[in-house]
Design an enzyme around this catalytic site. Structure first.
Site, short mmCIF file in Angstrom:
data_model
loop_
_atom_site.label_atom_id
_atom_site.label_comp_id
_atom_site.label_asym_id
_atom_site.label_seq_id
_atom_site.Cartn_x
_atom_site.Cartn_y
_atom_site.Cartn_z
N GLY A 91 18.50 -23.92 -21.79
CA GLY A 91 18.19 -24.88 -20.75
C GLY A 91 16.73 -25.33 -20.74
O GLY A 91 15.90 -24.88 -21.54
N HIS A 92 16.42 -26.21 -19.79
CA HIS A 92 15.09 -26.79 -19.72
C HIS A 92 14.03 -25.76 -19.31
O HIS A 92 14.29 -24.82 -18.59
CB HIS A 92 15.05 -28.00 -18.78
CG HIS A 92 15.51 -27.72 -17.39
ND1 HIS A 92 16.02 -28.69 -16.57
CD2 HIS A 92 15.53 -26.59 -16.65
CE1 HIS A 92 16.32 -28.17 -15.40
NE2 HIS A 92 16.03 -26.90 -15.42
N ASN A 93 12.82 -25.95 -19.85
CA ASN A 93 11.64 -25.13 -19.55
C ASN A 93 11.72 -23.71 -20.11
O ASN A 93 10.87 -22.87 -19.79
CB ASN A 93 11.36 -25.04 -18.05
CG ASN A 93 11.17 -26.39 -17.40
OD1 ASN A 93 10.77 -27.34 -18.06
ND2 ASN A 93 11.47 -26.49 -16.13
#
Length: 334
Positions: A242-244
């Site tokens: 996922g993001h980050n």
């Protein structure tokens, strides 16, 4: 690619015993060995079998130093040396051309000896380093302002999609069907209407040198900043990141694992298949997560070399004690 044993031994740092002018073209198992293939042996009990095989030569440990019936490359780590030899023997010059059906805009910067397959599409301001291959049907970037940078000696297999704002280092492998730099799963709920509004997903994805990504895996860009996969990490098929997310060096992630947003995975972590990690989790260096482990939000997993198992994940010794206790309790109930 055909190589002499002398050439291989020099590149692999091995001591070569026997005829160094013999050439090999491939690696193989002992069972499928041919007169131009290279095999390996890690255990002395299999040495006679290897020497009696059809192989041209073998890679083995010091226990094979007295062998005379075949050339032997002596290595402290025969399996590792065998893997490195396989890479050297792989033909790197196949179809080194830009196929006429590929779309390559004038703004793209293409390095030396780059191969771009049929129907591949490059967007504006894409940069491709030397000796890189782009598989058929892949889409690299688009017509927006952010380009895609791909380093040298990379291998992008067919039907890969790489979104704008993504950077790949050198020697990166991306297997077929993977999607890199897509928008993350981040929404803000309107407390009045109950509807969801997407939180901005405008960050970047950075993939460092020597990373390998399996087929049909997906890695999101950062929401506002970046998602980063550090040097040497190996990701299996059907993995979602996922993001980050921040992944350290030399991490290994097996198939069907899912990492939620803002997870941090430190160096040398190993994850089995189907591991599930909730958001804002930190897995510290060297921890080992067994298959189907589950880690709740904001937890910290620490313990170099410690195997964690179960949901919620805990050290395997604790997990096994719990199973034993439950087993005893079930027997008493009956």
């Amino acid at each position: 690619m055909k190589r002499t044993l002398r050439d291989l031994a020099e590149k692999l740092g091995c001591r070569l015993l026997g005829d160094n002018s013999i050439t090999v073209t491939s690696v193989s198992s002992l069972q499928s060995a041919t007169s131009d293939s290279l095999v390996f042996v890690e255990d002395a009990q299999y040495l006679d079998t290897a020497l009696g095989s059809s192989a041209a030569a073998l890679i083995a440990g010091d226990f094979a130093a007295s062998a005379t019936s075949k050339p032997v490359m002596i290595s402290a780590q025969p399996r590792l040396t065998f893997a490195q030899a396989a890479k050297l023997l792989r033909d790197p010059d196949r179809n080194r051309e830009i196929h006429p059906t590929a779309i390559v805009p004038a703004s793209a910067k293409i390095g030396k000896n780059v191969a771009i397959g049929p129907r591949a599409i490059l967007g504006e301001r894409v940069k491709i380093g030397d000796e890189t291959t782009i598989g058929s049907g892949s889409v690299i970037g688009d017509d927006t302002g952010d380009g895609v940078n791909i380093g040298s000696h990379c291998r992008i297999d067919p039907n890969v999609t790489i979104y704008p704002g993504t950077t790949l280092g050198d020697r990166v492998v991306v297997q077929a069907g993977s999607v890199l730099g897509s928008e993350g799963f981040g929404y803000v709920r309107d407390s009045k209407t109950g509807r969801y509004e997407q939180f901005p997903q405008i960050g970047r994805l950075i993939i460092e040198d020597d990373v390998e990504i399996g087929a049909n895996s997906t890695i999101d860009r950062g929401a506002l900043d970046e998602t980063r996969i550090s040097r040497g990490t190996k990701i299996d098929n059907l993995v979602h990141i996922g993001h980050n997310v921040q992944i350290g060096q030399d991490v290994v992630i097996a198939a069907q694992t899912g990492l939620s947003g803002s997870v941090t995975i430190e160096d040398n972590v190993i994850m089995g298949g189907q591991v599930g990690i909730a958001d804002h989790v930190r897995v510290e260096a060297g921890a080992i997560l067994g298959a189907q482990s589950g880690i709740p939000t904001k937890k910290v997993i620490r313990g170099k070399g410690v195997v964690f198992w179960g949901t919620p994940a805990r050290p395997i010794r604790e997990y096994l004690k719990e199973l034993a206790f439950l087993s005893r309790s079930a027997k008493k109930d009956h």
